[in-house]
Design a protein around this motif. Structure first.
Motif, PDB file in Angstrom:
ATOM      1  N   GLY A  82      22.643  22.080  77.755  1.00 54.47           N
ATOM      2  CA  GLY A  82      21.900  21.377  78.791  1.00 54.47           C
ATOM      3  C   GLY A  82      21.678  22.239  80.026  1.00 54.47           C
ATOM      4  O   GLY A  82      20.567  22.278  80.580  1.00 54.47           O
ATOM      5  N   TRP A  83      22.726  22.942  80.477  1.00 55.97           N
ATOM      6  CA  TRP A  83      22.572  23.838  81.629  1.00 55.97           C
ATOM      7  C   TRP A  83      21.554  24.941  81.315  1.00 55.97           C
ATOM      8  O   TRP A  83      20.728  25.306  82.174  1.00 55.97           O
ATOM      9  N   ALA A  84      21.610  25.494  80.113  1.00 59.54           N
ATOM     10  CA  ALA A  84      20.697  26.571  79.745  1.00 59.54           C
ATOM     11  C   ALA A  84      19.243  26.083  79.740  1.00 59.54           C
ATOM     12  O   ALA A  84      18.346  26.759  80.260  1.00 59.54           O
ATOM     13  N   LEU A  85      19.005  24.898  79.168  1.00 57.92           N
ATOM     14  CA  LEU A  85      17.639  24.371  79.118  1.00 57.92           C
ATOM     15  C   LEU A  85      17.145  23.980  80.505  1.00 57.92           C
ATOM     16  O   LEU A  85      15.991  24.237  80.861  1.00 57.92           O
ATOM     17  N   LEU A  86      18.019  23.354  81.284  1.00 54.11           N
ATOM     18  CA  LEU A  86      17.620  22.937  82.629  1.00 54.11           C
ATOM     19  C   LEU A  86      17.244  24.133  83.482  1.00 54.11           C
ATOM     20  O   LEU A  86      16.190  24.148  84.139  1.00 54.11           O
ATOM     21  N   ALA A  87      18.099  25.146  83.485  1.00 49.23           N
ATOM     22  CA  ALA A  87      17.828  26.326  84.305  1.00 49.23           C
ATOM     23  C   ALA A  87      16.713  27.173  83.703  1.00 49.23           C
ATOM     24  O   ALA A  87      15.821  27.638  84.423  1.00 49.23           O
ATOM     25  N   GLY A  88      16.755  27.378  82.374  1.00 51.89           N
ATOM     26  CA  GLY A  88      15.781  28.256  81.744  1.00 51.89           C
ATOM     27  C   GLY A  88      14.365  27.711  81.806  1.00 51.89           C
ATOM     28  O   GLY A  88      13.453  28.391  82.297  1.00 51.89           O
ATOM     29  N   GLY A  94      16.948  31.762  83.991  1.00 43.53           N
ATOM     30  CA  GLY A  94      16.311  30.664  84.717  1.00 43.53           C
ATOM     31  C   GLY A  94      16.660  30.666  86.182  1.00 43.53           C
ATOM     32  O   GLY A  94      15.784  30.544  87.052  1.00 43.53           O
ATOM     33  N   VAL A  95      17.953  30.822  86.500  1.00 40.88           N
ATOM     34  CA  VAL A  95      18.372  30.860  87.902  1.00 40.88           C
ATOM     35  C   VAL A  95      17.780  32.083  88.594  1.00 40.88           C
ATOM     36  O   VAL A  95      17.366  32.018  89.764  1.00 40.88           O
ATOM     37  N   SER A  96      17.703  33.211  87.885  1.00 39.40           N
ATOM     38  CA  SER A  96      17.137  34.428  88.467  1.00 39.40           C
ATOM     39  C   SER A  96      15.671  34.241  88.822  1.00 39.40           C
ATOM     40  O   SER A  96      15.210  34.744  89.856  1.00 39.40           O
ATOM     41  N   MET A  97      14.922  33.516  88.002  1.00 39.64           N
ATOM     42  CA  MET A  97      13.512  33.278  88.314  1.00 39.64           C
ATOM     43  C   MET A  97      13.353  32.356  89.518  1.00 39.64           C
ATOM     44  O   MET A  97      12.448  32.545  90.337  1.00 39.64           O
ATOM     45  N   VAL A  98      14.239  31.375  89.631  1.00 36.99           N
ATOM     46  CA  VAL A  98      14.212  30.535  90.831  1.00 36.99           C
ATOM     47  C   VAL A  98      14.473  31.380  92.077  1.00 36.99           C
ATOM     48  O   VAL A  98      13.754  31.304  93.086  1.00 36.99           O
ATOM     49  N   MET A  99      15.504  32.227  92.019  1.00 42.43           N
ATOM     50  CA  MET A  99      15.848  33.054  93.162  1.00 42.43           C
ATOM     51  C   MET A  99      14.792  34.125  93.430  1.00 42.43           C
ATOM     52  O   MET A  99      14.583  34.531  94.569  1.00 42.43           O
ATOM     53  N   THR A 156      26.734  36.827  85.204  1.00 39.06           N
ATOM     54  CA  THR A 156      25.959  35.836  85.956  1.00 39.06           C
ATOM     55  C   THR A 156      25.684  36.313  87.378  1.00 39.06           C
ATOM     56  O   THR A 156      24.547  36.229  87.868  1.00 39.06           O
ATOM     57  N   GLN A 157      26.692  36.818  88.048  1.00 37.55           N
ATOM     58  CA  GLN A 157      26.535  37.264  89.431  1.00 37.55           C
ATOM     59  C   GLN A 157      25.491  38.377  89.553  1.00 37.55           C
ATOM     60  O   GLN A 157      24.583  38.306  90.400  1.00 37.55           O
ATOM     61  N   SER A 158      25.595  39.392  88.720  1.00 36.44           N
ATOM     62  CA  SER A 158      24.673  40.528  88.800  1.00 36.44           C
ATOM     63  C   SER A 158      23.251  40.117  88.440  1.00 36.44           C
ATOM     64  O   SER A 158      22.286  40.619  89.032  1.00 36.44           O
ATOM     65  N   SER A 159      23.105  39.210  87.471  1.00 33.53           N
ATOM     66  CA  SER A 159      21.766  38.749  87.087  1.00 33.53           C
ATOM     67  C   SER A 159      21.083  38.027  88.236  1.00 33.53           C
ATOM     68  O   SER A 159      19.897  38.246  88.512  1.00 33.53           O
TER      69      SER A 159
END
Length: 306
Positions: free
Chosen positions: A283-289, A194-199, A116-119
């Motif tokens: 839920g976390w995966a869908l929300l972030a993705g 998903g988080v990576s695309m936000v960042m 997660t951190q590296s991604s």
């Protein structure tokens, strides 16, 4: 006799924007770099799936090309981190007390957290660190953060080979529950992407965010139970407010780490997982993705400009 002065005819008015738009439409012209519709964007991204996988593999191969040990560092880096955490937290701070199979517990947490951190770190620089590629070629920009996440997934799979050896060396038997590692990794990959695309969108607009993220991620790691058991620590601090433990356990990083521990380590029981854990992980995966993908797509035409 008086002369009659005639006012010269006025020059024709320049064409308005509507006329220009009609002219462009008549000749089949379109705005360069315009954002496509969401379905079309997904179609373009799928059409470039081979580029995404090839790019991620090439980045992974080149990552340690200058090191004498080469690709061995893909496994050595997380192992060395786990060794340092074991010395500091397990031995000096005593977090291993009361935690069965602490070494497999710790190594699993470090490997999954590193994914997660590296991604997220790679995603933050996905646009700002590849401006030459973004400005030179036309392709869906989401391909970059997704390919970096895929690169980290490939690196994790290398590390998992070492993790299996560690599990066997410390007496953890092979079990049918190991199959659960596959859906857990799929959900974590979707969340990370998903988080990576936000960042990536935030980092493209404000590159200084890349300097802040290591501190944010380090704080996140300390509250995610990477080096210590949330349940065990909560039992030692009965004076904590009742909401603290559920919040810590529902933390997405802790969810995916504990799911992997539950899948691989037989001494890590389902009672140590929060209720409806798979539903929360999904839920976390869908929300972030889904949310991260749409958030990134909305700024598609701004990447590489300015």
């Amino acid at each position: 006799m008086s002369q009659v002065l005639h006012t010269p005819p006025s020059a024709p008015a320049p064409p308005v924007e509507a006329d220009l738009a009609a002219l462009a439409a008549r000749h089949g012209l379109s705005v360069s770099g315009a954002r496509p519709t969401l379905p079309e964007y997904i179609r373009q991204l799928w059409a470039r799936r081979h580029f995404i996988t090839a790019f991620s593999t090439a980045k992974l191969t080149a990552q340690y090309s200058q090191a004498k040990l080469g690709q061995i560092w893909q496994v050595m880096n997380p192992l060395l981190n786990a060794a340092v955490y074991f010395l500091i937290f397990g031995v000096l701070l005593g977090t291993k007390k009361g935690v069965p199979d602490y070494v497999p517990f710790l190594v699993t947490g470090v490997f999954i957290w590193t994914f997660t951190q590296s991604s997220i770190l790679a995603g933050t620089r996905a646009i700002s660190g590849n401006l030459g590629l973004v400005r030179a070629l036309h392709f869906p920009r989401a391909a970059l953060p997704i390919s970096f996440c895929l690169q980290q997934l490939q690196q994790l799979l290398f590390s998992m080979c070492a993790l299996v050896v560690i599990l066997l060396c410390f007496g953890v038997p092979v079990a049918a529950s190991w199959v659960l590692a596959v859906p857990a990794l799929v959900l974590q990959f979707v969340f990370n992407a998903g988080v990576s695309m936000v960042m990536a969108r935030l980092g493209a607009k404000t590159p200084d965010i890349a300097q802040l993220m290591p501190f944010v991620l380090r704080t996140w790691m300390y509250v995610s139970g990477v080096m210590w058991s949330i349940e065990h620590l909560a039992s030692k601090h009965s004076d904590w407010p009742s909401w603290v433990v559920p919040v810590l356990q529902a933390n997405p990083a802790a969810i995916y780490i504990d799911l992997m521990r539950f899948a691989l380590i037989d001494s890590f029981h389902s009672s140590q997982l929060p209720a409806h854990v798979w539903l929360i992980a999904t839920g976390w995966a869908l929300l972030a993705g889904v949310g991260g993908f749409i958030y990134f797509w909305k700024a598609e035409e701004t990447y590489g400009r300015g």
